[in-house]
Design an enzyme around this catalytic site. Structure first.
Site, mmCIF file in Angstrom:
data_model
loop_
_atom_site.group_PDB
_atom_site.id
_atom_site.type_symbol
_atom_site.label_atom_id
_atom_site.label_comp_id
_atom_site.label_asym_id
_atom_site.label_seq_id
_atom_site.Cartn_x
_atom_site.Cartn_y
_atom_site.Cartn_z
ATOM 1 N N SER A 147 4.446 1.200 7.686
ATOM 2 C CA SER A 147 4.114 2.504 7.097
ATOM 3 C C SER A 147 3.421 3.385 8.140
ATOM 4 C CB SER A 147 3.186 2.322 5.902
ATOM 5 O OG SER A 147 3.753 1.428 4.981
ATOM 6 N N ARG A 148 2.643 2.763 9.018
ATOM 7 C CA ARG A 148 1.898 3.540 10.019
ATOM 8 C C ARG A 148 2.825 4.187 11.048
ATOM 9 N NH1 ARG A 148 -1.878 -0.527 8.888
ATOM 10 N NH2 ARG A 148 -3.939 0.263 8.320
ATOM 11 N N GLN A 205 -10.434 -2.819 2.513
ATOM 12 C CA GLN A 205 -9.879 -3.504 3.688
ATOM 13 C C GLN A 205 -9.794 -2.617 4.924
ATOM 14 O OE1 GLN A 205 -6.008 -4.342 1.692
ATOM 15 N NE2 GLN A 205 -5.125 -3.914 3.687
ATOM 16 N N LEU A 238 6.724 3.120 1.335
ATOM 17 C CA LEU A 238 7.643 1.979 1.395
ATOM 18 C C LEU A 238 8.768 2.198 2.400
ATOM 19 C CD1 LEU A 238 7.941 1.155 -2.426
ATOM 20 C CD2 LEU A 238 6.333 0.206 -0.746
ATOM 21 N N GLY A 248 11.314 -2.911 5.131
ATOM 22 C CA GLY A 248 10.577 -4.183 5.179
ATOM 23 C C GLY A 248 10.029 -4.531 3.802
ATOM 24 N N HIS A 249 9.386 -3.563 3.158
ATOM 25 C CA HIS A 249 8.884 -3.788 1.794
ATOM 26 C C HIS A 249 10.042 -4.147 0.851
ATOM 27 C CE1 HIS A 249 5.694 -0.752 3.183
ATOM 28 N NE2 HIS A 249 4.985 -1.810 2.866
ATOM 29 N N MET A 289 0.843 -1.200 0.000
ATOM 30 C CA MET A 289 0.000 0.000 0.000
ATOM 31 C C MET A 289 0.882 1.255 0.000
ATOM 32 S SD MET A 289 -3.411 -1.004 2.059
ATOM 33 C CE MET A 289 -2.781 -0.867 3.714
ATOM 34 N N LYS A 304 5.178 -9.936 9.398
ATOM 35 C CA LYS A 304 4.655 -8.819 10.203
ATOM 36 C C LYS A 304 3.125 -8.878 10.263
ATOM 37 C CE LYS A 304 4.210 -4.384 11.595
ATOM 38 N NZ LYS A 304 2.926 -4.025 11.081
ATOM 39 N N ASP A 305 2.501 -9.214 9.116
ATOM 40 C CA ASP A 305 1.041 -9.351 9.075
ATOM 41 C C ASP A 305 0.723 -10.851 9.081
ATOM 42 O OD1 ASP A 305 0.032 -6.458 8.556
ATOM 43 O OD2 ASP A 305 1.749 -6.725 7.242
HETATM 44 P P1 AMP Z 1 1.575 -2.977 3.442
HETATM 45 O O1 AMP Z 1 2.121 -1.946 2.506
HETATM 46 O O2 AMP Z 1 1.562 -2.564 4.872
HETATM 47 O O3 AMP Z 1 0.276 -3.567 2.962
HETATM 48 O O4 AMP Z 1 2.613 -4.178 3.403
HETATM 49 C C1 AMP Z 1 2.967 -4.801 2.187
HETATM 50 C C2 AMP Z 1 3.744 -6.049 2.509
HETATM 51 O O5 AMP Z 1 4.915 -5.712 3.244
HETATM 52 C C3 AMP Z 1 2.938 -7.031 3.386
HETATM 53 O O6 AMP Z 1 3.163 -8.354 2.922
HETATM 54 C C4 AMP Z 1 3.539 -6.804 4.746
HETATM 55 O O7 AMP Z 1 3.445 -7.915 5.604
HETATM 56 C C5 AMP Z 1 4.986 -6.522 4.402
HETATM 57 N N1 AMP Z 1 5.656 -5.819 5.509
HETATM 58 C C6 AMP Z 1 5.151 -4.787 6.219
HETATM 59 N N2 AMP Z 1 5.998 -4.447 7.212
HETATM 60 C C7 AMP Z 1 7.054 -5.299 7.118
HETATM 61 C C8 AMP Z 1 8.260 -5.467 7.864
HETATM 62 N N3 AMP Z 1 8.556 -4.695 8.914
HETATM 63 N N4 AMP Z 1 9.114 -6.454 7.500
HETATM 64 C C9 AMP Z 1 8.826 -7.250 6.436
HETATM 65 N N5 AMP Z 1 7.715 -7.142 5.689
HETATM 66 C C10 AMP Z 1 6.830 -6.179 6.023
#
Ligand code: AMP
Length: 284
Positions: free
Chosen positions: A188-189, A61, A33, A36-37, A30, A151-152
């Protein structure tokens, strides 16, 4: 990097890649970035000839409209990061590309217990929205490999279930959580935390680590209740701290010491909801 906004253009482009035997790796995000991304994208680049990243803040969502409105957007920086990493394709669709018939009457998925526990319980409808966007993205991209973050944690189990329910051939790879130097899970939050909240936020990972290090066979409720209390005392509004079966997310009364478990937490610091988890391995 090629930036594609239209679903049909992406389908056409990827059909050519697949026809020449290229494997496609996909990382849905989302945006906003962080490292982690980027670690997911690196895993995809290592394992595939073509890596697609999507950035789409999926309205279906978000059970809390305020969370949707305030979701951080840093698109120029995101594009620069993706270019520097050598990602092949950025898919940046408008909602009309993902939901051409609107968001009413979208498919509902039978997610079983995953929909009623933990995140499912506290974010009603969230995982239906996750499945709706993911099913559409997977139908467009048809990746060989999909990379998602531990993480999720519950989301990973939900997507595993979606792949089974829909009979898709994509392999799901769950990648470890990247953390800031103090242990806070990158998210991101985190951009929405003020400096005081940012310092407080680390308490979640400290508490989860403590649970993992001290886990013993026996009753689980006293451990999770004590952790909830500790977080509350440190200024969090706690949704849950739970110690659950790592495979099903069911919460047993007692741990047998052999079943792999996962400690999970979700808590608010003022307006910002943070989640994190850590695996508790079987005792040897
Ligand atoms: P999001 O942009 O929050 O929807 O996350 C996109 C992807 O990045 C999802 O598969 C998350 O689980 C992963 N993600 C988010 N935070 C981390 C992190 N700290 N380490 C590894 N992957 C992450």
């Amino acid at each position: 990097m090629i930036l594609i906004k239209s679903a049909s253009a992406l389908v056409q482009h990827l059909r050519q890649s697949s026809a020449t035997g290229k494997t496609i790796g996909f990382v849905p995000t989302m945006g906003a970035l962080h490292q982690g991304h980027l670690s997911l994208l690196e895993a995809s680049k290592k394992g595939n000839n073509c890596t697609v990243c999507s950035i789409f803040i999926n309205p279906t969502q978000f059970n809390d409209p305020k969370d949707f409105e305030k979701y951080p957007v840093t698109i120029d920086k995101d594009i620069e990061l993706l270019e520097n990493l050598g990602v092949d394709i950025l898919f940046l669709p408008l909602a009309t590309e993902i939901y051409p018939d609107g968001t009413n009457n979208l498919e509902q998925y039978d997610l079983g217990v995953l929909e009623s526990v933990l995140e499912g319980r506290y974010r009603p409808g969230h995982f239906q929205g996750v499945c709706q966007v993911m099913n559409r993205l997977l139908d467009i991209i048809k990746p060989d490999n999909l990379y998602m973050g531990q993480k999720d944690y519950q989301q990973c189990l939900v997507i595993g279930k979606l792949l089974k329910l829909t009979g898709k051939a994509t392999s799901l790879h769950i990648c470890e959580t990247l953390r800031e130097a103090d242990g806070l899970a990158m998210s991101s939050r985190n951009l929405r935390l003020n400096p005081t909240e940012r310092k407080q936020a680390v308490a979640i990972s400290i508490i989860l680590k403590r649970i993992c290090q001290s886990a013993q066979p026996g009753p689980l409720q006293p451990i999770s209740s004590a952790a909830e209390q500790a977080l509350s005392e440190q200024g969090f509004k706690v949704d849950y701290v739970a110690i659950a079966d790592a495979g099903t997310l069911e919460v047993p009364e007692e741990w047998d010491g052999q079943t792999p478990m996962v400690a999970l937490a979700a808590a608010y610091l003022n307006e910002v909801r943070l989640i994190d988890n850590m695996i508790i391995p079987a005792i040897k």
